[in-house]
Design an enzyme around this catalytic site. Structure first.
Site, PDB file in Angstrom:
ATOM      1  CG  HIS A   1      -2.435  77.242  52.416  1.00  0.00           C
ATOM      2  ND1 HIS A   1      -3.066  76.018  52.394  1.00  0.00           N
ATOM      3  CD2 HIS A   1      -1.886  77.363  53.652  1.00  0.00           C
ATOM      4  CE1 HIS A   1      -2.915  75.421  53.570  1.00  0.00           C
ATOM      5  NE2 HIS A   1      -2.200  76.213  54.348  1.00  0.00           N
TER       6      HIS A   1
ATOM      7  CB  CYS B   1      -0.282  73.559  55.207  1.00  0.00           C
ATOM      8  SG  CYS B   1      -0.096  74.642  56.648  1.00  0.00           S
TER       9      CYS B   1
END
Length: 481
Positions: free
Chosen positions: A427, A330
């Site tokens: 994630h 991310c």
């Protein structure tokens, strides 16, 4: 009564774990039970099945209840973006960003959403176990409070006050809290718990009795330190620790100042074949690390500046030259590129910052936020990953032609031409045991067999057993009824 609420004499006294343990204990008694936290402050968020986000602690508590997380379990989530401001998420969706000094005046607009979410849960489940935030002793914040006694008054719910004996002064913590509460708030407190005791709990018998005598509140137990807490996801970045030394392959993760969604690390920390090292400010990246992870961040450019201030950019280049591997997740993925542009000032002052240059990509921040649970297929191993995405910004460039995975046939992530630098927006990727084992093996890291989901379930059962042994659980549940 509609439920029971655990409040603390301060932050980090163990409320989140105690709620999870009580939820699992109640579920094992055949009750349907749900967790609830009116207001949480955390950058460690979970994506819910109804397309929103809540604090990671409430997702763990939902797991303890045997439930899939929904946004009603944490209707107000504050995500710090700086030392003075935070993004406000209401029932799972971003509402606005506000300075801390302005938030108090906004809380009156939020209590309706809090009560609405609580009532929806209360209508469905036998029991709702509520977690407070911070401490009710912060009476300077009592006006318009929605996190502690303000909520308890609105919901007419009994409160158990929890003190932390490990930090010292627990007698003063509990008695002092009663001393500063007004009479109406104090009347809601049905008793107290003493948490995190090390050693023989009977040595605190006199202190326990003194608290009860001074306050008039009954005690519901002295809870020894729970040794398996490290196996459960941490909510607060301050709780992030390296895993127990196993003699396994060393993986280093940078502890960024605005680190976010760091539950990505939990399967690595718990894996018996891996030594996970959390690198903190002022510490160098270990030269013998096989893999360095740049985790998610709530403020990518600010954390990139923080990374450089620690000298980690120099360490990363040295690690790369030695043939080491790098993974960016991310915000960490965005940092690995050539540049990060924020033309509209979404995460801070508008502008562009040069990245670390380890991936041939450029990132542009946009106001659109991707928030979804995601099933992906890793292209190197063909293993499935059940994770989630929670980010702003688009990343494009030549290394995107070597994607990390596919999501519904669309390429995701990027890999450098040498194959040793990887970036992804996914994630939760390491929770997939087969993927984790295969991907690490591709890096020459041969982890031992380990089932992460089973380990978490076992730790939750052990937590419930721990509470059954040291807490008068039947009496607590009787209060809620």
């Amino acid at each position: 009564m509609p439920g029971i609420m655990l409040q603390g004499t301060g932050s980090n006294v163990g409320k989140s774990l105690l709620v999870a343990g009580l939820c699992r204990a109640a579920r094992r008694r055949g009750l349907t039970v749900a967790p609830f936290k009116p207001q949480n402050m955390s950058n460690n968020a979970a994506v819910t099945k109804d397309g929103g986000e809540i604090g990671r602690a409430q997702a763990l508590q939902a797991l303890a209840c045997g439930l899939t997380p929904i946004t009603d379990m944490n209707p107000i989530l504050l995500k710090p973006e700086s030392d003075q401001g935070a993004q406000i998420v209401v029932q799972g969706q971003r509402w606005k960003t506000a300075k801390a000094r302005d938030y108090a005046s906004l809380k009156l607009q939020l209590i309706g959403a809090v009560i609405e979410s609580f009532q929806r849960l209360n209508a469905v489940y036998d029991l709702v176990v509520v977690e407070g935030a911070g401490s009710p002793a912060e009476i300077n914040l009592r006006a318009n409070d929605i996190a502690n006694m303000g909520f308890a008054q609105a919901a007419d719910i009994p409160v158990i006050l929890t003190g932390d004996i490990d930090r010292g002064g627990v007698i003063a913590q509990i008695i002092g809290t009663q001393a500063v509460l007004d009479s109406a708030d104090a009347a809601l407190v049905a008793g107290f718990l003493v948490n995190k005791f090390r050693g023989d709990p009977s040595l605190f018998d006199d202190g326990y009795q003194m608290i009860s005598q001074r306050t008039g509140w009954p005690g519901f137990g002295v809870i020894p330190w729970f040794d398996h807490a490290w196996r459960l996801p941490a909510e607060d970045a301050l709780d992030l620790t390296s895993g127990p030394s196993t003699g396994g392959v060393k993986i280093a993760c940078l502890t960024l100042s605005r680190i976010a969604n760091f539950d990505d690390l939990d399967p690595l920390k718990s894996d018996p074949g891996i030594d996970l090292v959390m690198v903190r400010a002022g510490e160098p990246i270990p030269a013998d690390a096989r893999l360095v992870i740049l985790p998610g961040s709530k403020s990518t450019r600010a954390d990139l500046a923080y990374l450089r201030a620690q000298g980690w950019d120099i360490d990363l280049q040295a690690h790369y030259r030695r043939g080491g591997h790098v993974l960016g997740i991310c915000g960490g993925y965005q940092m690995l590129g050539h540049s990060i542009s924020d033309p509209d000032g979404i995460e801070g002052p508008a502008g562009t910052m040069p990245g670390l240059g380890l991936l041939d990509i450029h990132t542009v921040m946009t106001s659109d936020k991707r928030l979804t649970r995601t099933r992906a297929r890793h292209l190197g191993s063909e293993q499935l990953i059940d994770g989630y995405e929670i980010h702003i910004g688009r990343s494009e460039g030549a290394d995107r032609s070597r994607p990390f995975a596919t999501v519904h046939g669309v390429n995701e992530g990027a890999i450098s031409s040498c194959g040793r630098v990887t970036g992804t927006y996914l994630h939760g990727l390491f929770s997939a045991d087969a993927f984790r084992t295969a991907w690490l093996a591709g890096l020459g890291i041969y982890a031992r067999p380990y089932n992460h989901a089973r380990s978490v379930e076992e730790a939750l059962d052990a937590l419930a057993d721990h509470m059954e042994t040291h807490v008068n659980v039947p009496a607590l549940l009787a209060l809620a009824r």
